[in-house]
Write a protein that holds these residues in place. Structure first.
Motif, mmCIF file in Angstrom:
data_model
loop_
_atom_site.group_PDB
_atom_site.id
_atom_site.type_symbol
_atom_site.label_atom_id
_atom_site.label_comp_id
_atom_site.label_asym_id
_atom_site.label_seq_id
_atom_site.Cartn_x
_atom_site.Cartn_y
_atom_site.Cartn_z
ATOM 1 N N SER A 1 -1.963 -8.432 -2.288
ATOM 2 C CA SER A 1 -1.208 -9.078 -0.919
ATOM 3 C C SER A 1 -0.787 -7.743 -0.156
ATOM 4 O O SER A 1 -0.701 -6.754 -0.925
ATOM 5 C CB SER A 1 -0.070 -9.835 -1.597
ATOM 6 O OG SER A 1 -0.819 -10.985 -2.096
ATOM 7 N N ALA A 2 -1.118 -7.854 0.989
ATOM 8 C CA ALA A 2 -0.406 -6.661 1.711
ATOM 9 C C ALA A 2 0.104 -7.120 3.180
ATOM 10 O O ALA A 2 -0.395 -8.070 3.494
ATOM 11 C CB ALA A 2 -1.901 -5.661 2.118
ATOM 12 N N PRO B 1 -10.193 -6.821 -1.909
ATOM 13 C CA PRO B 1 -10.028 -8.016 -1.426
ATOM 14 C C PRO B 1 -8.585 -8.094 -1.235
ATOM 15 O O PRO B 1 -7.842 -7.831 -2.043
ATOM 16 C CB PRO B 1 -10.529 -9.151 -2.349
ATOM 17 C CG PRO B 1 -11.546 -8.767 -3.244
ATOM 18 C CD PRO B 1 -10.822 -7.048 -3.451
ATOM 19 N N VAL B 2 -8.017 -8.271 0.105
ATOM 20 C CA VAL B 2 -6.975 -8.122 0.545
ATOM 21 C C VAL B 2 -6.423 -9.575 1.410
ATOM 22 O O VAL B 2 -7.039 -10.101 2.147
ATOM 23 C CB VAL B 2 -6.571 -7.071 1.594
ATOM 24 C CG1 VAL B 2 -4.989 -7.079 1.979
ATOM 25 C CG2 VAL B 2 -7.107 -5.797 0.979
ATOM 26 N N ARG B 3 -5.225 -10.168 0.626
ATOM 27 C CA ARG B 3 -4.667 -11.131 1.395
ATOM 28 C C ARG B 3 -3.558 -10.481 2.471
ATOM 29 O O ARG B 3 -2.651 -10.188 2.041
ATOM 30 C CB ARG B 3 -3.836 -12.131 0.468
ATOM 31 C CG ARG B 3 -3.414 -13.339 0.974
ATOM 32 C CD ARG B 3 -2.923 -14.342 -0.086
ATOM 33 N NE ARG B 3 -3.937 -14.776 -1.006
ATOM 34 C CZ ARG B 3 -3.992 -14.699 -2.408
ATOM 35 N NH1 ARG B 3 -2.814 -14.283 -2.882
ATOM 36 N NH2 ARG B 3 -4.888 -15.360 -3.005
ATOM 37 N N LEU B 4 -4.040 -10.606 3.527
ATOM 38 C CA LEU B 4 -3.304 -9.684 4.701
ATOM 39 C C LEU B 4 -2.483 -10.755 5.269
ATOM 40 O O LEU B 4 -2.916 -11.694 5.834
ATOM 41 C CB LEU B 4 -4.279 -8.888 5.444
ATOM 42 C CG LEU B 4 -3.700 -8.088 6.583
ATOM 43 C CD1 LEU B 4 -2.679 -6.926 5.891
ATOM 44 C CD2 LEU B 4 -5.026 -7.575 7.249
ATOM 45 N N THR B 5 -1.105 -10.240 5.557
ATOM 46 C CA THR B 5 -0.333 -10.897 6.456
ATOM 47 C C THR B 5 0.114 -9.723 7.631
ATOM 48 O O THR B 5 0.338 -8.702 7.424
ATOM 49 C CB THR B 5 0.805 -11.288 5.790
ATOM 50 O OG1 THR B 5 0.571 -12.284 4.899
ATOM 51 C CG2 THR B 5 1.903 -11.931 6.893
ATOM 52 N N ALA C 1 -9.926 -7.980 12.805
ATOM 53 C CA ALA C 1 -11.196 -7.177 12.263
ATOM 54 C C ALA C 1 -10.898 -5.823 11.708
ATOM 55 O O ALA C 1 -9.926 -5.095 12.174
ATOM 56 C CB ALA C 1 -12.348 -7.041 13.442
ATOM 57 N N VAL C 2 -11.828 -5.212 10.902
ATOM 58 C CA VAL C 2 -11.574 -3.852 10.482
ATOM 59 C C VAL C 2 -12.920 -3.193 10.827
ATOM 60 O O VAL C 2 -14.037 -3.622 10.575
ATOM 61 C CB VAL C 2 -11.511 -3.884 8.833
ATOM 62 C CG1 VAL C 2 -11.668 -2.262 8.374
ATOM 63 C CG2 VAL C 2 -10.181 -4.405 8.417
ATOM 64 N N THR C 3 -12.794 -2.308 11.556
ATOM 65 C CA THR C 3 -14.060 -1.575 12.206
ATOM 66 C C THR C 3 -14.008 -0.144 12.010
ATOM 67 O O THR C 3 -12.838 0.571 11.855
ATOM 68 C CB THR C 3 -13.748 -1.741 14.112
ATOM 69 O OG1 THR C 3 -12.778 -1.391 14.483
ATOM 70 C CG2 THR C 3 -14.066 -3.161 14.125
ATOM 71 N N ARG C 4 -15.169 0.376 12.140
ATOM 72 C CA ARG C 4 -15.404 2.135 12.200
ATOM 73 C C ARG C 4 -14.762 2.722 13.237
ATOM 74 O O ARG C 4 -14.090 3.716 13.038
ATOM 75 C CB ARG C 4 -17.049 2.257 12.150
ATOM 76 C CG ARG C 4 -17.323 2.304 10.660
ATOM 77 C CD ARG C 4 -16.892 3.727 10.087
ATOM 78 N NE ARG C 4 -17.602 3.474 8.630
ATOM 79 C CZ ARG C 4 -16.948 4.212 7.640
ATOM 80 N NH1 ARG C 4 -15.978 5.205 7.968
ATOM 81 N NH2 ARG C 4 -17.553 4.072 6.408
ATOM 82 N N ASP C 5 -14.708 2.097 14.424
ATOM 83 C CA ASP C 5 -14.198 3.017 15.718
ATOM 84 C C ASP C 5 -13.398 2.001 16.816
ATOM 85 O O ASP C 5 -13.445 0.740 16.224
ATOM 86 C CB ASP C 5 -15.429 3.689 16.452
ATOM 87 C CG ASP C 5 -16.182 2.704 17.006
ATOM 88 O OD1 ASP C 5 -15.869 1.430 17.302
ATOM 89 O OD2 ASP C 5 -17.398 3.179 17.354
ATOM 90 N N LEU D 1 -4.695 -13.888 6.424
ATOM 91 C CA LEU D 1 -6.078 -14.072 6.271
ATOM 92 C C LEU D 1 -6.346 -13.214 5.083
ATOM 93 O O LEU D 1 -5.717 -12.127 4.507
ATOM 94 C CB LEU D 1 -6.805 -14.250 7.503
ATOM 95 C CG LEU D 1 -7.293 -12.354 7.823
ATOM 96 C CD1 LEU D 1 -8.354 -12.739 8.932
ATOM 97 C CD2 LEU D 1 -6.310 -11.847 8.533
ATOM 98 N N GLU D 2 -7.759 -13.745 4.475
ATOM 99 C CA GLU D 2 -8.273 -12.782 3.500
ATOM 100 C C GLU D 2 -9.408 -11.974 3.915
ATOM 101 O O GLU D 2 -10.260 -12.526 4.759
ATOM 102 C CB GLU D 2 -8.737 -13.664 2.390
ATOM 103 C CG GLU D 2 -7.386 -14.359 1.571
ATOM 104 C CD GLU D 2 -7.826 -14.607 0.191
ATOM 105 O OE1 GLU D 2 -8.930 -14.515 -0.563
ATOM 106 O OE2 GLU D 2 -6.963 -15.432 -0.414
ATOM 107 N N LEU D 3 -9.100 -10.723 3.638
ATOM 108 C CA LEU D 3 -10.275 -9.538 4.097
ATOM 109 C C LEU D 3 -10.760 -8.962 3.009
ATOM 110 O O LEU D 3 -9.938 -8.623 1.960
ATOM 111 C CB LEU D 3 -9.657 -8.448 5.149
ATOM 112 C CG LEU D 3 -9.313 -9.186 6.587
ATOM 113 C CD1 LEU D 3 -8.509 -8.036 7.363
ATOM 114 C CD2 LEU D 3 -10.182 -9.862 7.464
ATOM 115 N N ASP D 4 -12.031 -9.059 2.937
ATOM 116 C CA ASP D 4 -12.843 -8.133 1.825
ATOM 117 C C ASP D 4 -13.013 -6.828 2.242
ATOM 118 O O ASP D 4 -14.192 -6.614 2.873
ATOM 119 C CB ASP D 4 -13.772 -9.338 1.167
ATOM 120 C CG ASP D 4 -14.499 -8.405 0.122
ATOM 121 O OD1 ASP D 4 -13.994 -7.393 -0.574
ATOM 122 O OD2 ASP D 4 -15.471 -9.242 -0.869
#
Ligand SMILES: [Zn+2]
Length: 238
Positions: free
Chosen positions: A125-126, A153-157, A172-176, A201-204
């Motif tokens: 969780s983060a 895997p992150v349960r992100l708020t 989204a998690v992106t490179r740039d 949401l959950e982000l892996d």
């Protein structure tokens, strides 16, 4: 099958066993008159094993059935065969126990391994607080208080920036900062709480190597993406 045929009852079986025992006792007491010479050891062993290759009309059977010394030999052989079978049964039982112990051990190992894998896959969780970041369209969000997430895997708020609209967001998690090199992304609806809009949401992030990335938020209607510097750390050093 008994001498009384197929339909023998238990009482008949007992009677038959009694007859056999009586006959045996008389033979062993030397009361019977065997005919012919004693057959060899191989033949007696065949009888003891109830070998199917011995013909019932063989006169040696008649002799063995009435000769005290032959019957003694056969009874001893029978006993040995039975104790060998018992040893074999014990051996088999011991082998079964070894196999069962092995399977149980393997199963325990697998379960442990499975639990460890599950533990390492359980989301972390983060919460990322963007409340005080610049939110006006076109304005670049400046240097944030460091946002870092583990490579897991992150349960992100995400607490969205002040004045954020309710509705659906693409996270989204992106490179740039241009949205290239998407590591992972997902949609989430903003929910208001204490006057703040939040998305969960959950982000892996397991596929992300430790390093510098960007976290982006895009509202479904205004389509403008906001990028926030994000550091991904190895899970062990989080
Ligand atoms: Zn004999």
């Amino acid at each position: 099958m008994s001498i009384f045929g197929r339909e023998s009852s238990r009482a008949e079986d007992r009677f038959e066993a009694w007859l056999k025992r009586m006959h045996q006792e008389r033979v062993l007491a030397g009361e019977m008159e065997p005919t012919g010479p004693c057959p060899d050891e191989t033949f007696l062993r065949g009888l003891a094993r109830r070998s199917k290759s011995i013909s019932l009309s063989d006169p040696r059977i008649d002799h063995a059935a009435n000769c005290a010394s032959c019957m003694n030999r056969i009874l001893t052989m029978r006993q040995n065969i039975r104790s060998d079978r018992r040893k074999l049964a014990y051996g088999l039982a011991a082998a079964c126990l070894v196999v069962i112990a092995g399977v149980a051990g393997w199963f325990r190992y697998e379960m442990q391994h499975h639990r460890q894998t599950m533990a390492s896959v359980a989301p972390v969780s983060a919460t990322v607080d963007l409340w005080n970041t610049g939110t006006y369209r076109g304005e670049q969000p400046g240097q944030l208080q460091s946002v870092s997430l583990p490579s897991a895997p992150v349960r992100l708020t995400i607490i969205l920036p002040r004045f954020s609209s309710p509705g659906q967001y693409l996270i989204a998690v992106t490179r740039d900062q241009s949205g290239n090199g998407v590591i992972t992304e997902g949609f989430a609806s903003a929910t208001a709480s204490n006057g703040q809009e939040r998305v969960s949401l959950e982000l892996d992030l397991r596929s992300a190597k430790a390093g510098e990335y960007f976290l982006s938020t895009t509202h479904e209607q205004d389509q403008a993406a906001y990028y926030y510097p994000l550091q991904i750390k190895d899970r062990a050093s989080k």
